[in-house]
Design a protein around this motif. Structure first.
Motif, PDB file in Angstrom:
ATOM      1  N   VAL A  11      39.286  48.572  35.819  1.00  0.00           N
ATOM      2  CA  VAL A  11      38.243  47.570  35.572  1.00  0.00           C
ATOM      3  C   VAL A  11      37.532  47.855  34.252  1.00  0.00           C
ATOM      4  CG1 VAL A  11      36.047  46.644  36.409  1.00  0.00           C
ATOM      5  CG2 VAL A  11      37.918  47.081  38.017  1.00  0.00           C
ATOM      6  N   LEU A  12      37.103  49.106  34.063  1.00  0.00           N
ATOM      7  CA  LEU A  12      36.378  49.450  32.839  1.00  0.00           C
ATOM      8  C   LEU A  12      37.285  49.369  31.614  1.00  0.00           C
ATOM      9  CD1 LEU A  12      34.308  52.489  34.154  1.00  0.00           C
ATOM     10  CD2 LEU A  12      33.505  50.169  33.710  1.00  0.00           C
ATOM     11  N   GLY A  13      38.554  49.728  31.782  1.00  0.00           N
ATOM     12  CA  GLY A  13      39.487  49.606  30.667  1.00  0.00           C
ATOM     13  C   GLY A  13      39.687  48.164  30.253  1.00  0.00           C
ATOM     14  N   ALA A  14      39.765  47.272  31.230  1.00  0.00           N
ATOM     15  CA  ALA A  14      39.906  45.847  30.910  1.00  0.00           C
ATOM     16  C   ALA A  14      38.682  45.328  30.172  1.00  0.00           C
ATOM     17  CB  ALA A  14      40.132  45.054  32.194  1.00  0.00           C
ATOM     18  N   VAL A  15      37.501  45.776  30.570  1.00  0.00           N
ATOM     19  CA  VAL A  15      36.272  45.367  29.888  1.00  0.00           C
ATOM     20  C   VAL A  15      36.280  45.828  28.440  1.00  0.00           C
ATOM     21  CG1 VAL A  15      33.770  45.701  29.816  1.00  0.00           C
ATOM     22  CG2 VAL A  15      34.894  45.261  32.000  1.00  0.00           C
ATOM     23  N   GLU A  16      36.682  47.081  28.219  1.00  0.00           N
ATOM     24  CA  GLU A  16      36.672  47.608  26.858  1.00  0.00           C
ATOM     25  C   GLU A  16      37.736  46.944  25.979  1.00  0.00           C
ATOM     26  OE1 GLU A  16      34.555  49.418  25.443  1.00  0.00           O
ATOM     27  OE2 GLU A  16      33.385  50.002  27.195  1.00  0.00           O
ATOM     28  N   VAL A  17      38.904  46.692  26.519  1.00  0.00           N
ATOM     29  CA  VAL A  17      39.943  46.010  25.739  1.00  0.00           C
ATOM     30  C   VAL A  17      39.499  44.601  25.378  1.00  0.00           C
ATOM     31  CG1 VAL A  17      42.294  45.094  25.821  1.00  0.00           C
ATOM     32  CG2 VAL A  17      41.830  47.401  26.655  1.00  0.00           C
ATOM     33  N   ASP A  18      38.889  43.916  26.321  1.00  0.00           N
ATOM     34  CA  ASP A  18      38.390  42.567  26.050  1.00  0.00           C
ATOM     35  C   ASP A  18      37.299  42.589  24.986  1.00  0.00           C
ATOM     36  OD1 ASP A  18      38.313  39.704  26.679  1.00  0.00           O
ATOM     37  OD2 ASP A  18      36.332  40.137  27.534  1.00  0.00           O
ATOM     38  N   ARG A  19      36.433  43.577  25.065  1.00  0.00           N
ATOM     39  CA  ARG A  19      35.353  43.692  24.079  1.00  0.00           C
ATOM     40  C   ARG A  19      35.920  44.078  22.716  1.00  0.00           C
ATOM     41  NH1 ARG A  19      31.639  47.386  26.704  1.00  0.00           N
ATOM     42  NH2 ARG A  19      30.753  45.545  27.727  1.00  0.00           N
ATOM     43  N   LEU A  20      36.940  44.946  22.708  1.00  0.00           N
ATOM     44  CA  LEU A  20      37.529  45.409  21.453  1.00  0.00           C
ATOM     45  C   LEU A  20      38.250  44.278  20.722  1.00  0.00           C
ATOM     46  CD1 LEU A  20      37.993  48.020  19.778  1.00  0.00           C
ATOM     47  CD2 LEU A  20      40.120  48.327  21.051  1.00  0.00           C
ATOM     48  N   THR A  21      38.825  43.337  21.450  1.00  0.00           N
ATOM     49  CA  THR A  21      39.564  42.224  20.846  1.00  0.00           C
ATOM     50  C   THR A  21      38.699  40.993  20.610  1.00  0.00           C
ATOM     51  OG1 THR A  21      40.248  41.459  23.042  1.00  0.00           O
ATOM     52  CG2 THR A  21      41.723  42.982  21.887  1.00  0.00           C
ATOM     53  N   GLY A  22      37.401  41.154  20.784  1.00  0.00           N
ATOM     54  CA  GLY A  22      36.518  40.005  20.582  1.00  0.00           C
ATOM     55  C   GLY A  22      36.649  38.957  21.670  1.00  0.00           C
ATOM     56  N   GLU A  23      36.877  39.401  22.899  1.00  0.00           N
ATOM     57  CA  GLU A  23      37.006  38.533  24.072  1.00  0.00           C
ATOM     58  C   GLU A  23      38.142  37.513  23.908  1.00  0.00           C
ATOM     59  OE1 GLU A  23      33.269  36.757  25.074  1.00  0.00           O
ATOM     60  OE2 GLU A  23      32.340  38.693  25.599  1.00  0.00           O
ATOM     61  N   LYS A  24      39.228  37.980  23.324  1.00  0.00           N
ATOM     62  CA  LYS A  24      40.407  37.119  23.155  1.00  0.00           C
ATOM     63  C   LYS A  24      41.453  37.322  24.253  1.00  0.00           C
ATOM     64  CE  LYS A  24      39.929  36.746  18.142  1.00  0.00           C
ATOM     65  NZ  LYS A  24      40.568  36.969  16.818  1.00  0.00           N
ATOM     66  N   VAL A  25      41.186  38.277  25.146  1.00  0.00           N
ATOM     67  CA  VAL A  25      42.103  38.482  26.264  1.00  0.00           C
ATOM     68  C   VAL A  25      41.953  37.305  27.231  1.00  0.00           C
ATOM     69  CG1 VAL A  25      42.720  39.984  28.195  1.00  0.00           C
ATOM     70  CG2 VAL A  25      41.917  40.977  26.036  1.00  0.00           C
ATOM     71  N   PRO A  26      43.049  36.664  27.637  1.00  0.00           N
ATOM     72  CA  PRO A  26      42.957  35.482  28.512  1.00  0.00           C
ATOM     73  C   PRO A  26      42.541  35.820  29.938  1.00  0.00           C
ATOM     74  CG  PRO A  26      45.257  36.079  28.193  1.00  0.00           C
ATOM     75  CD  PRO A  26      44.468  36.976  27.296  1.00  0.00           C
ATOM     76  N   LEU A  27      41.245  36.128  30.095  1.00  0.00           N
ATOM     77  CA  LEU A  27      40.747  36.470  31.423  1.00  0.00           C
ATOM     78  C   LEU A  27      40.209  35.264  32.180  1.00  0.00           C
ATOM     79  CD1 LEU A  27      38.874  39.792  30.576  1.00  0.00           C
ATOM     80  CD2 LEU A  27      41.099  39.531  31.686  1.00  0.00           C
ATOM     81  N   GLY A  28      39.785  34.248  31.450  1.00  0.00           N
ATOM     82  CA  GLY A  28      39.285  33.039  32.100  1.00  0.00           C
ATOM     83  C   GLY A  28      38.047  33.318  32.934  1.00  0.00           C
ATOM     84  N   ALA A  29      38.087  32.897  34.199  1.00  0.00           N
ATOM     85  CA  ALA A  29      36.932  33.044  35.088  1.00  0.00           C
ATOM     86  C   ALA A  29      36.682  34.495  35.494  1.00  0.00           C
ATOM     87  CB  ALA A  29      37.137  32.192  36.335  1.00  0.00           C
ATOM     88  N   LEU A  30      37.642  35.379  35.219  1.00  0.00           N
ATOM     89  CA  LEU A  30      37.454  36.785  35.579  1.00  0.00           C
ATOM     90  C   LEU A  30      36.507  37.519  34.637  1.00  0.00           C
ATOM     91  CD1 LEU A  30      41.099  37.882  36.492  1.00  0.00           C
ATOM     92  CD2 LEU A  30      39.215  37.403  38.060  1.00  0.00           C
ATOM     93  N   ARG A  31      36.285  36.966  33.436  1.00  0.00           N
ATOM     94  CA  ARG A  31      35.457  37.673  32.456  1.00  0.00           C
ATOM     95  C   ARG A  31      34.034  37.900  32.960  1.00  0.00           C
ATOM     96  NH1 ARG A  31      36.904  35.156  28.291  1.00  0.00           N
ATOM     97  NH2 ARG A  31      38.251  36.787  27.443  1.00  0.00           N
ATOM     98  N   PRO A  32      33.340  36.903  33.454  1.00  0.00           N
ATOM     99  CA  PRO A  32      31.986  37.162  33.980  1.00  0.00           C
ATOM    100  C   PRO A  32      31.990  38.140  35.150  1.00  0.00           C
ATOM    101  CG  PRO A  32      32.324  34.814  33.631  1.00  0.00           C
ATOM    102  CD  PRO A  32      33.658  35.466  33.476  1.00  0.00           C
ATOM    103  N   LEU A  33      33.022  38.075  35.977  1.00  0.00           N
ATOM    104  CA  LEU A  33      33.108  38.997  37.108  1.00  0.00           C
ATOM    105  C   LEU A  33      33.277  40.438  36.630  1.00  0.00           C
ATOM    106  CD1 LEU A  33      33.320  39.463  40.154  1.00  0.00           C
ATOM    107  CD2 LEU A  33      35.783  39.022  39.970  1.00  0.00           C
ATOM    108  N   LEU A  34      34.147  40.642  35.630  1.00  0.00           N
ATOM    109  CA  LEU A  34      34.354  41.989  35.117  1.00  0.00           C
ATOM    110  C   LEU A  34      33.092  42.540  34.460  1.00  0.00           C
ATOM    111  CD1 LEU A  34      37.943  41.780  33.569  1.00  0.00           C
ATOM    112  CD2 LEU A  34      37.241  43.022  35.625  1.00  0.00           C
ATOM    113  N   LYS A  35      32.396  41.701  33.722  1.00  0.00           N
ATOM    114  CA  LYS A  35      31.157  42.153  33.089  1.00  0.00           C
ATOM    115  C   LYS A  35      30.107  42.514  34.123  1.00  0.00           C
ATOM    116  CE  LYS A  35      31.585  39.806  28.621  1.00  0.00           C
ATOM    117  NZ  LYS A  35      30.965  38.851  27.666  1.00  0.00           N
ATOM    118  N   GLY A  36      30.075  41.761  35.203  1.00  0.00           N
ATOM    119  CA  GLY A  36      29.126  42.073  36.260  1.00  0.00           C
ATOM    120  C   GLY A  36      29.462  43.363  36.996  1.00  0.00           C
TER     121      GLY A  36
END
Length: 366
Positions: free
Chosen positions: A154-179
């Protein structure tokens, strides 16, 4: 009575003058005749000479191979990196936080694969999770590993998404992961020390002489070794202005590593400590101590130099790996000589009797 062809090899009987209780003479049997009680039967096998257990292996070595050593090292690296990641989050060091989380994810992922490789079949890992037994280091460690790996994902996915400028296609999962980031980081740092140290308790819970003798110090040694690995890896991957917590953790790990190893050896019978000081394992552990001390000096004195930080970090990582590999090899070597099983047991028994302890199952069983 017929004579067997094997009777030709018998020596001739010597006459015996024996009398019956009634005063008469016992009739002598003809030469070569087999006694009715079997006393003159010919031995068809050589006499078996029974000696002691010395020279024969008493304890069977566990079937652990190279992948287990890799898992021991990477588990410590993952657990220690989670502490640095949490420290980077609390002290506003984003590079240290990011690198710590990614190191923890990568280390626990590869370490789990190494463990499964040693088990032979993936379903064996799942079988270990059918029950939870708090008193079993293997059962408890399996659950710690699985939980830590999930949280690290979970934390790795958050960091990868943040590192790529939120370009990872997470869709509705992004707010859930941040929470989930806050609770996940707390869970990771809570499980990290257990992941780093439980393998020491696991080795100490076996009948392998050197591991069993060091069971009271092994977890402390492995926790210190994890500090070396994670602190050194963070010194390599993080800027020097954000790597101060890593240098502090590494320096503390050096002190703990050296003191724990020496205390463990001193607590052992000389034969139990012998594999830690001789042969290939002894060379590994000797170099581990040298590299740990050298890397610790560079961590303390070379904090402002990027080059010295990288060199010191590499020395610390290598020292941690050599410690885990050396302890594993020393245990496997210790089972080859049964003296390391028998002599320490005799010494402990004698010590208990000398202390007046002679009313328990240990001292009364002999």
């Amino acid at each position: 009575m017929s004579i067997s062809e094997f009777d030709s090899d018998r020596p001739p009987l010597q006459p015996r003058k024996a009398r019956f209780a009634g005063g008469g003479r016992r009739r002598r049997k003809p030469a070569g005749q087999v006694g009715a009680d079997g006393s003159r039967e010919m031995a068809l096998v050589d006499d078996v000479q029974f000696d002691s257990y010395y020279g024969r292996q008493v304890v069977k070595a566990p079937p652990w191979r190279g992948p287990i050593a890799v898992y021991l090292f990477l588990g410590g690296l993952a657990g220690g990196s989670s502490l640095l990641a949490f420290g980077g989050q609390l002290t506003n060091r984003p590079a240290l936080r990011r690198n710590g989380r990614l190191l923890a994810l990568g280390a626990v992922g590869v370490g789990t694969l190494s463990l499964i490789e040693d088990l032979g079949r993936p379903e064996r890992f799942l079988n270990m999770m059918r029950t939870v037994k708090i008193s079993s280091p293997m059962s408890l460690g399996t659950w710690i590993l699985a939980s830590f790996g999930t949280i690290s994902g979970v934390l790795g996915a958050v960091e990868v998404d943040r590192l790529t400028g939120e370009k990872v296609p997470l869709g509705a999962l992004r707010p859930l992961l941040k929470g989930m980031e806050g609770p996940a980081s707390i869970g990771q740092v809570a499980l990290g020390p257990g992941l780093a140290a439980y393998t020491g308790a696991l080795l100490g819970d076996t009948a392998v002489p050197t591991w069993s003798a060091g069971r009271h110090h092994m977890s402390y040694l492995f926790a210190s070794s994890a500090s070396l690995a994670s602190g050194g890896a963070a010194m390599i991957t993080s800027p020097v202005d954000q790597a101060r917590p890593a240098r502090v953790l590494a320096a503390a790990g050096v002190i703990g590593d050296v003191l724990s190893m020496r205390a463990m050896k001193e607590s052992m019978h000389p034969l139990e400590a012998e594999p830690l000081e001789e042969g290939k394992p002894g060379q590994m552990l000797e170099w581990a101590e040298r590299l740990a001390i050298g890397g610790g000096v560079l961590a303390v004195l070379g904090g402002r130099s990027r080059a010295l930080s990288v060199i010191g970090g590499a020395a610390l990582v290598a020292a941690s790996a050599l410690t885990r590999f050396g302890v594993l090899e020393a245990g496997l070597e210790s089972v080859k000589d049964p003296r390391r099983v028998i002599e320490p047991q005799k010494a402990r028994l004698a010590a208990r009797r000398a202390a007046g302890i002679n009313d328990d199952s240990i001292t009364t069983s002999l």
